[in-house]
Write a protein that holds these residues in place. Structure first.
Motif, PDB file in Angstrom:
ATOM      1  N   ASN A 140      38.668  64.629  17.968  1.00 25.05           N
ATOM      2  CA  ASN A 140      38.957  64.916  19.566  1.00 25.05           C
ATOM      3  C   ASN A 140      40.274  65.416  19.934  1.00 25.05           C
ATOM      4  O   ASN A 140      39.743  66.171  21.411  1.00 25.05           O
ATOM      5  CB  ASN A 140      39.360  63.269  19.375  1.00 25.05           C
ATOM      6  CG  ASN A 140      38.360  62.331  18.976  1.00 25.05           C
ATOM      7  OD1 ASN A 140      36.970  62.709  19.231  1.00 25.05           O
ATOM      8  ND2 ASN A 140      38.507  61.070  18.858  1.00 25.05           N
ATOM      9  N   VAL A 141      41.141  65.692  19.249  1.00 24.15           N
ATOM     10  CA  VAL A 141      42.102  66.662  19.636  1.00 24.15           C
ATOM     11  C   VAL A 141      41.696  68.287  20.333  1.00 24.15           C
ATOM     12  O   VAL A 141      41.893  68.586  21.054  1.00 24.15           O
ATOM     13  CB  VAL A 141      43.929  66.935  19.304  1.00 24.15           C
ATOM     14  CG1 VAL A 141      44.706  67.821  20.371  1.00 24.15           C
ATOM     15  CG2 VAL A 141      43.735  65.280  19.328  1.00 24.15           C
ATOM     16  N   LEU A 142      41.029  68.685  19.623  1.00 28.59           N
ATOM     17  CA  LEU A 142      40.605  69.821  18.812  1.00 28.59           C
ATOM     18  C   LEU A 142      39.151  69.999  19.992  1.00 28.59           C
ATOM     19  O   LEU A 142      39.228  71.582  20.316  1.00 28.59           O
ATOM     20  CB  LEU A 142      40.351  70.576  17.035  1.00 28.59           C
ATOM     21  CG  LEU A 142      42.055  70.510  17.142  1.00 28.59           C
ATOM     22  CD1 LEU A 142      41.594  70.079  14.889  1.00 28.59           C
ATOM     23  CD2 LEU A 142      42.602  71.509  17.241  1.00 28.59           C
ATOM     24  N   ALA A 143      38.459  69.079  19.496  1.00 31.11           N
ATOM     25  CA  ALA A 143      37.763  69.326  20.561  1.00 31.11           C
ATOM     26  C   ALA A 143      37.528  69.668  22.449  1.00 31.11           C
ATOM     27  O   ALA A 143      36.666  70.237  22.761  1.00 31.11           O
ATOM     28  CB  ALA A 143      36.108  68.486  20.507  1.00 31.11           C
ATOM     29  N   GLU A 196      48.055  58.013  13.495  1.00 36.10           N
ATOM     30  CA  GLU A 196      46.599  57.912  14.906  1.00 36.10           C
ATOM     31  C   GLU A 196      47.715  58.355  16.032  1.00 36.10           C
ATOM     32  O   GLU A 196      46.765  58.804  16.828  1.00 36.10           O
ATOM     33  CB  GLU A 196      46.178  56.909  14.463  1.00 36.10           C
ATOM     34  CG  GLU A 196      45.147  56.850  13.710  1.00 36.10           C
ATOM     35  CD  GLU A 196      44.611  55.671  13.986  1.00 36.10           C
ATOM     36  OE1 GLU A 196      44.806  54.837  14.558  1.00 36.10           O
ATOM     37  OE2 GLU A 196      44.314  55.065  12.601  1.00 36.10           O
ATOM     38  N   SER A 197      48.948  58.050  16.138  1.00 33.08           N
ATOM     39  CA  SER A 197      49.414  58.018  17.964  1.00 33.08           C
ATOM     40  C   SER A 197      49.525  59.489  17.915  1.00 33.08           C
ATOM     41  O   SER A 197      50.958  59.555  19.318  1.00 33.08           O
ATOM     42  CB  SER A 197      49.735  57.381  18.400  1.00 33.08           C
ATOM     43  OG  SER A 197      51.139  56.904  17.583  1.00 33.08           O
ATOM     44  N   ALA A 198      50.537  60.380  16.845  1.00 34.96           N
ATOM     45  CA  ALA A 198      51.573  61.066  17.168  1.00 34.96           C
ATOM     46  C   ALA A 198      50.743  63.050  15.714  1.00 34.96           C
ATOM     47  O   ALA A 198      50.613  63.193  15.507  1.00 34.96           O
ATOM     48  CB  ALA A 198      52.539  61.221  16.312  1.00 34.96           C
ATOM     49  N   SER A 240      45.571  60.430  21.206  1.00 35.83           N
ATOM     50  CA  SER A 240      44.322  61.025  21.450  1.00 35.83           C
ATOM     51  C   SER A 240      43.914  61.060  22.806  1.00 35.83           C
ATOM     52  O   SER A 240      42.620  61.124  23.750  1.00 35.83           O
ATOM     53  CB  SER A 240      42.670  60.825  21.283  1.00 35.83           C
ATOM     54  OG  SER A 240      42.729  59.240  20.651  1.00 35.83           O
ATOM     55  N   SER A 241      44.532  59.988  24.309  1.00 31.39           N
ATOM     56  CA  SER A 241      43.710  59.488  25.478  1.00 31.39           C
ATOM     57  C   SER A 241      44.502  60.742  26.210  1.00 31.39           C
ATOM     58  O   SER A 241      45.136  61.779  25.982  1.00 31.39           O
ATOM     59  CB  SER A 241      45.118  58.463  26.072  1.00 31.39           C
ATOM     60  OG  SER A 241      45.929  58.745  25.416  1.00 31.39           O
ATOM     61  N   ALA A 283      53.123  63.062  27.583  1.00 28.41           N
ATOM     62  CA  ALA A 283      53.042  62.173  29.121  1.00 28.41           C
ATOM     63  C   ALA A 283      51.799  64.162  29.902  1.00 28.41           C
ATOM     64  O   ALA A 283      53.041  64.230  30.396  1.00 28.41           O
ATOM     65  CB  ALA A 283      54.623  61.900  29.591  1.00 28.41           C
ATOM     66  N   PRO A 284      50.832  63.867  30.130  1.00 28.79           N
ATOM     67  CA  PRO A 284      50.315  65.481  30.638  1.00 28.79           C
ATOM     68  C   PRO A 284      50.705  65.253  32.430  1.00 28.79           C
ATOM     69  O   PRO A 284      51.178  66.246  32.984  1.00 28.79           O
ATOM     70  CB  PRO A 284      49.391  64.971  30.496  1.00 28.79           C
ATOM     71  CG  PRO A 284      48.874  63.539  30.553  1.00 28.79           C
ATOM     72  CD  PRO A 284      50.000  62.796  29.603  1.00 28.79           C
TER      73      PRO A 284
END
Length: 341
Positions: free
Chosen positions: A266-269, A287-289, A305-306, A334-335
């Motif tokens: 999901n991140v790479l996509a 899964e959260s890292a 992946s949020s 934290a974007p």
């Protein structure tokens, strides 16, 4: 006053008068029964009819000397019409009578107009059915629109020959009998193809435009590298020296069915192509890292992946900006508040 004698008028006078005028009365009675045709059927005008002329007494008898001739009624045209009517009647009787040579002759009556109209309707319907059958035969079963060429467009990961082989069963089949869904279903067996646009170009060509799956990572299996998309679909294999410009995920083929791969994929996509091509590896201790490693050694801490799209935009801006491009670690978990080391 001139008028014919009524048939019911009684005989008057003495018995001798009856005997004396018997012959004259017989002749007078036969005047109304004279024929108008001879034995050969030829029409001729009858002799003028003689009638009794009565003097003003109702009981007196009129002798033959008092008879006067009356003109034949009608004009020349009425006489000609009467002759024509009699001739037609005789002609119909002659045709209806069987001859001696053929006693079994059957008289043919003229056909009804309703029967002719019904026959014409049936003939018109039969002609329309024949025309429709001919059209269907030419369009759906003749080689007039048979498939002779298959064009494949948009093949980068896909071998065009594989697509043509999958569609080989449509060669020679008229285009009018081929549905686009059938073509899509046949091409769907090619693993690199995600979706297909089909264009039927009469009279003989099928054009297939491929929308391929996007490879986002590779996994190592022995000495081979397997290119996979974000759903873990295996697209193609490469050697070590032909590695594609996508990150490698450790764990081999078995990692494709885990939740960790789902988080990484999901991140790479979500990453733009110019950032994805710079990555060397991708890992997920949990899964959260999710962590990304660039080919030059820099790292990116992604977190879960949020908000992947926002994180991808922030990371791309940091990596490509001259002021921040020399950083060694980018934390975009934290974007809205990224950090750089």
């Amino acid at each position: 006053m001139v008028r014919p004698t009524p048939p019911h008028q009684p005989r008057l006078g003495r018995e001798s008068d009856s005997a004396e005028h018997a012959d004259s009365r017989a002749g007078e009675e036969n005047l109304f029964d004279r024929p108008t045709h001879d034995d050969s059927g030829e029409f001729f005008e009858p002799e003028p009819v003689r009638v009794r002329v009565n003097d003003e007494s109702k009981v007196s008898r009129v002798d033959t000397g008092q008879l006067e001739e009356t003109p034949v009624p009608g004009s020349r045209f009425s006489s000609w019409r009467q002759r024509r009517r009699v001739a037609k009647a005789q002609s119909a009787v002659t045709e209806a009578e069987p001859t001696d040579d053929d006693p079994d002759t059957v008289v043919a009556f003229p056909r009804s107009s309703h029967r002719r109209l019904r026959r014409n309707r049936w003939l018109a319907l039969l002609g329309a059915l024949l025309a429709a059958g001919l059209f269907v035969g030419l369009v759906f079963f003749s080689p007039l629109f048979a498939t002779r060429a298959i064009d494949v467009e948009g093949a980068r990961l896909t071998n065009p020959q594989n697509v043509e082989d999958a569609l080989q069963r449509f060669e020679g089949v008229p285009l009018t009998r081929i549905s686009k869904d059938e073509v899509r279903e046949a091409v769907g067996n090619v693993p690199q193809v995600k979706s297909v646009d089909v264009i039927l170009k009469p009279p003989h060509t099928i054009t297939v435009e491929l929308h391929e799956r996007v490879g986002v990572a590779t996994v190592q299996e022995g000495q081979e590298l397997i290119l996979v998309d974000s759903q873990g679909k295996q697209l193609s294999t490469y050697g070590q020296q032909d590695r594609p410009d996508v990150p490698m995920i450790e764990g081999g083929r078995d990692v494709l069915s885990t939740d960790k791969f789902s988080a990484i994929s999901n991140v790479l996509a979500s990453l733009p192509a110019n950032v994805l091509s710079q990555l060397d590896t991708a890992a997920a201790p949990s899964e959260s890292a999710v962590e990304l490693t660039f080919a030059d050694g820099r790292k990116a801490i992604w977190g879960d992946s949020s908000n992947s799209e926002l994180k991808a935009q922030v990371l791309a801006a940091l990596v490509n900006d001259e002021d921040t491009a020399d950083g060694t670690e980018y934390d975009v978990s934290a974007p809205l508040h990224p950090t750089i080391k």
